[in-house]
Design an enzyme around this catalytic site. Structure first.
Site, PDB file in Angstrom:
ATOM      1  N   HIS A  19     -10.547  11.542  -2.386  1.00 56.77           N
ATOM      2  CA  HIS A  19      -9.963  12.066  -3.509  1.00 56.77           C
ATOM      3  C   HIS A  19     -10.968  11.844  -4.800  1.00 56.77           C
ATOM      4  CE1 HIS A  19      -5.502  12.694  -3.678  1.00 56.77           C
ATOM      5  NE2 HIS A  19      -5.405  11.586  -2.698  1.00 56.77           N
ATOM      6  N   TYR A  33       0.987  17.170   1.452  1.00 63.30           N
ATOM      7  CA  TYR A  33      -0.635  16.674   2.355  1.00 63.30           C
ATOM      8  C   TYR A  33      -0.674  17.563   3.835  1.00 63.30           C
ATOM      9  CZ  TYR A  33      -0.018  12.330  -0.023  1.00 63.30           C
ATOM     10  OH  TYR A  33       0.332  11.261  -1.204  1.00 63.30           O
ATOM     11  N   GLU A  77      -3.537  16.616  -2.557  1.00 67.85           N
ATOM     12  CA  GLU A  77      -3.390  16.074  -1.465  1.00 67.85           C
ATOM     13  C   GLU A  77      -3.671  17.004  -0.083  1.00 67.85           C
ATOM     14  OE1 GLU A  77      -3.132  13.021  -1.341  1.00 67.85           O
ATOM     15  OE2 GLU A  77      -2.399  12.418  -3.165  1.00 67.85           O
ATOM     16  N   ASP A 119       9.131  11.337  -7.753  1.00 70.78           N
ATOM     17  CA  ASP A 119       9.142  10.302  -6.689  1.00 70.78           C
ATOM     18  C   ASP A 119      10.367  10.429  -5.499  1.00 70.78           C
ATOM     19  OD1 ASP A 119       7.175   8.817  -7.985  1.00 70.78           O
ATOM     20  OD2 ASP A 119       8.618   7.606  -9.274  1.00 70.78           O
ATOM     21  N   GLU A 137      -5.857   6.259  -5.469  1.00 71.03           N
ATOM     22  CA  GLU A 137      -7.435   6.897  -5.392  1.00 71.03           C
ATOM     23  C   GLU A 137      -7.653   6.511  -6.961  1.00 71.03           C
ATOM     24  OE1 GLU A 137      -4.502  10.364  -6.170  1.00 71.03           O
ATOM     25  OE2 GLU A 137      -4.650   8.754  -5.020  1.00 71.03           O
ATOM     26  N   HIS A 178      -9.378   8.674   2.941  1.00 71.02           N
ATOM     27  CA  HIS A 178      -8.432   9.515   2.315  1.00 71.02           C
ATOM     28  C   HIS A 178      -8.486   9.343   0.755  1.00 71.02           C
ATOM     29  CE1 HIS A 178      -4.831  12.070   1.752  1.00 71.02           C
ATOM     30  NE2 HIS A 178      -4.678  11.086   0.717  1.00 71.02           N
ATOM     31  N   GLU A 179      -8.672   7.905   0.367  1.00 74.55           N
ATOM     32  CA  GLU A 179      -8.854   7.674  -1.003  1.00 74.55           C
ATOM     33  C   GLU A 179     -10.224   8.113  -1.518  1.00 74.55           C
ATOM     34  OE1 GLU A 179      -6.012   7.214  -2.083  1.00 74.55           O
ATOM     35  OE2 GLU A 179      -4.876   6.577  -0.134  1.00 74.55           O
TER      36      GLU A 179
END
Length: 608
Positions: free
Chosen positions: A306, A390, A325, A382, A278, A302-303
């Site tokens: 953001h 989410y 998220e 990560d 995003e 979705h992006e």
């Protein structure tokens, strides 16, 4: 000194960076980056100051006014945090800015691609800084608590062009001396070089810093949107994302004005490790979202979402990642509902519900990471990236909406965004704001259970829709040998097939998987969600017939959403599968972004 963020060396007592002026030289021949960064602090400071770095060589630190050297040292690298850059600012004259020169040939954010890897006559380079990789591009306070404005000069080969998540100012010849002390004119102004200049006037967290360099062209698809991509992809991408302006307008009606001026889209090479990123003003996308039926627009939704939740209001640390998220997943589905209809939004929710349940099972041996706000001290973000922030975050917000009603929740959301825009906040701030603006909500919903509890709360809800229920019924019949008829799937797009495959029993017989593929050719689907979901299922059942297709897929794509299940399925299915997974990775490693390399290596170390 009190830590500000478990993933940063920044402390709560020293001033944070508010502006960075970057001068960057990309050397494609050596896959290295050379640069300088002029950091401006929020207040003059003397004494110790800590910055985040990873795999950077620091050549100098000076006072930009007097050009006096500033003493500095780099700590041994921590496997999660990288190295602390410790600066000793003079006590007699507090400094408000610092000039640093540096270089790197092993940045975890920056991926250089050869022409063959980029599937182009030209090389390519791009960045991916989320969650804590901006520190591998330049020294910084690499925490979302530190919002920065920046300017950037990118010196690149003149045969290429650069784009950035910022306002483009000029493409021009290099100017002598602007490269600074670390970049002599013989390098900066060499023949065949060009400078692209950018400005970001709005404060963003460092993980949203992003650029790409390659053979990039564009098409206008709306009054504030261009699609950028390689020449062979750009027209198809423009068709896929043609309704972007409609989505922006829907978002503005729901959440307030779009505050970033431009909403451009960049389609990167296949190695890009995420579905989308995003980055403000210019979203980065994988080409796997281009499906030919506009379904990829849901990733764009979705992006886009953001732009309000994540970019405008940002989680203060990665422990609060759900604020980015969960809110964005909720906002995405509201936008999809307006633009593509309620059934499409319900399918999206159904896929998310299955993903949430599967992720809770993934973390069954470490349920801490099924909390909305987990403890992340000493944990690489990560390594625990998942659907929890989410989908559990979405479920929490949807639970609040159901309790108070959509009109009330819509007004709350707009007030939340307008109150905290261009700020970074934590979960506690959100909960306090919720209680203050929805009186008594803590007596109606167990807020503490939702935020601090593990697993899926009992008042979470599976979505309900006719299409969703029909697909679940068909999936349940498959275990009895009943395959969906061609008339039943005639109108299915990728999402319907994805949901169907997600709901199949894990105990599918290999012959059933082969029969399903013989009829519907799912292993050859152009939709990567469908292809990978089927290959994961088939390989997990022991179908060696699909090893070759899995290998082709893993050598073609670098999106971690697909690498994780395919490498995991191969590594867990048999000794032959483990050997194949190791060989594929050895042959494909350099085509994957460094973040994806780390994820695959973690899977292989655990299972193979």
């Amino acid at each position: 000194m009190a830590p500000l963020d478990p993933h940063s060396y920044a402390d709560g007592e020293s001033p944070l960076t508010t502006h960075v002026a970057l001068t960057l030289y990309l050397d494609f021949a050596t896959c290295s980056l050379h640069g300088s960064a002029l950091l401006t602090l929020s207040a003059p400071h003397s004494g110790p100051l800590s910055l985040d770095t990873r795999s950077l060589t620091i050549h100098s630190a000076i006072d930009p006014t007097s050009l006096s050297p500033i003493p500095f040292s780099l700590s041994p690298p921590d496997p999660v945090l990288g190295s602390r850059l410790s600066l000793s600012l003079p006590s007699e004259t507090p400094l408000s800015s610092i000039l640093l020169s540096f270089s790197t040939s092993s940045s975890s954010a920056l991926h250089f691609l050869s022409p063959s890897q980029a599937a182009s006559p030209f090389p390519y380079a791009y960045t991916q800084c989320q969650s804590i990789h901006a520190r591998s591009l330049f020294p910084c306070h690499d925490t979302p608590a530190a919002r920065i404005r920046f300017s950037a000069l990118l010196n690149i080969p003149s045969s290429l062009s650069a784009v950035m998540a910022a306002r483009h100012h000029a493409r021009r010849d290099p100017i002598p001396s602007e490269g600074g002390l670390s970049l002599p004119d013989s390098l900066w102004c060499a023949p065949g070089r060009i400078v692209e200049q950018f400005f970001m006037e709005q404060p963003i967290p460092p993980y949203l810093f992003a650029f790409a360099v390659g053979h990039i062209v564009f098409r206008d698809i709306g009054p504030r949107t261009r699609v950028y991509a390689g020449p062979d992809v750009v027209d198809e991408a423009a068709r896929e994302f043609a309704r972007t302006e409609e989505m922006i307008r829907a978002g503005e009606k729901l959440f307030g004005p779009y505050d970033w001026e431009r909403f451009d889209l960049l389609v990167l090479p296949m190695s890009f490790p995420y579905g989308g990123m995003e980055n403000p003003r210019m979203v980065f996308l994988t080409p796997t979202v281009i499906k030919g039926d506009a379904a990829g627009a849901q990733v764009v939704a979705h992006e886009l979402a953001h732009s309000w939740t994540g970019n405008l209001i940002t989680n203060k640390t990665n422990e609060d990642f759900w604020l980015n998220e969960g809110f964005t997943t909720y906002a995405e589905r509201r936008i999809v509902e307006v633009v593509q209809g309620e059934e499409r939004a319900a399918l999206n929710m159904g896929i998310g519900w299955r993903g949430l349940n599967r992720t809770v099972e993934r973390f069954r041996d470490n349920m801490e990471f099924t909390k909305l706000k987990p403890c992340m001290q000493g944990v690489d973000p990560d390594n625990v990236y998942s659907e929890i922030p989410y989908e559990k975050g979405f479920q929490f917000l949807w639970r609040i909406e159901r309790q108070v009603g959509r009109p009330v929740f819509d007004e709350f959301t707009k007030k939340y965004i307008s109150t905290f825009k261009f700020q970074s906040i934590d979960t506690e701030t959100f909960i306090d704001f919720l209680k203050a603006n929805v009186p008594g909500i803590e007596n109606q919903i167990d807020l503490r259970l939702w935020v601090e509890g593990t697993g899926i709360p009992p008042d979470a809800m599976e979505p309900v829709s006719a299409v969703y229920n029909k697909i679940k019924t068909l999936a349940s019949e498959f275990k009895n040998g009943q395959m969906p008829g061609e008339d039943e799937v005639a109108q299915w797009n990728g999402q319907e097939w994805e949901l169907y495959l997600e709901n199949l029993s894990a105990n599918v017989d290999p012959s059933q998987a082969l029969a399903l593929d013989a009829r519907y050719r799912l292993s050859e689907s152009r939709d990567w969600e469908v292809k990978v979901a089927f290959l994961e299922l088939a390989i997990s059942t022991g179908c060696k017939e699909y090893y070759a297709e899995a290998e082709r897929s893993l050598k073609q794509v670098g999106r971690m959403k697909y690498l994780r299940p395919l490498y995991t399925a191969l590594a867990k299915c048999s000794e032959e599968g483990k050997m194949l997974a190791r060989r594929i990775y050895a042959e494909s490693r350099n085509c994957y972004h460094p973040i994806a390399q780390g994820v695959v290596e973690s899977i292989l170390s655990k299972h193979a």
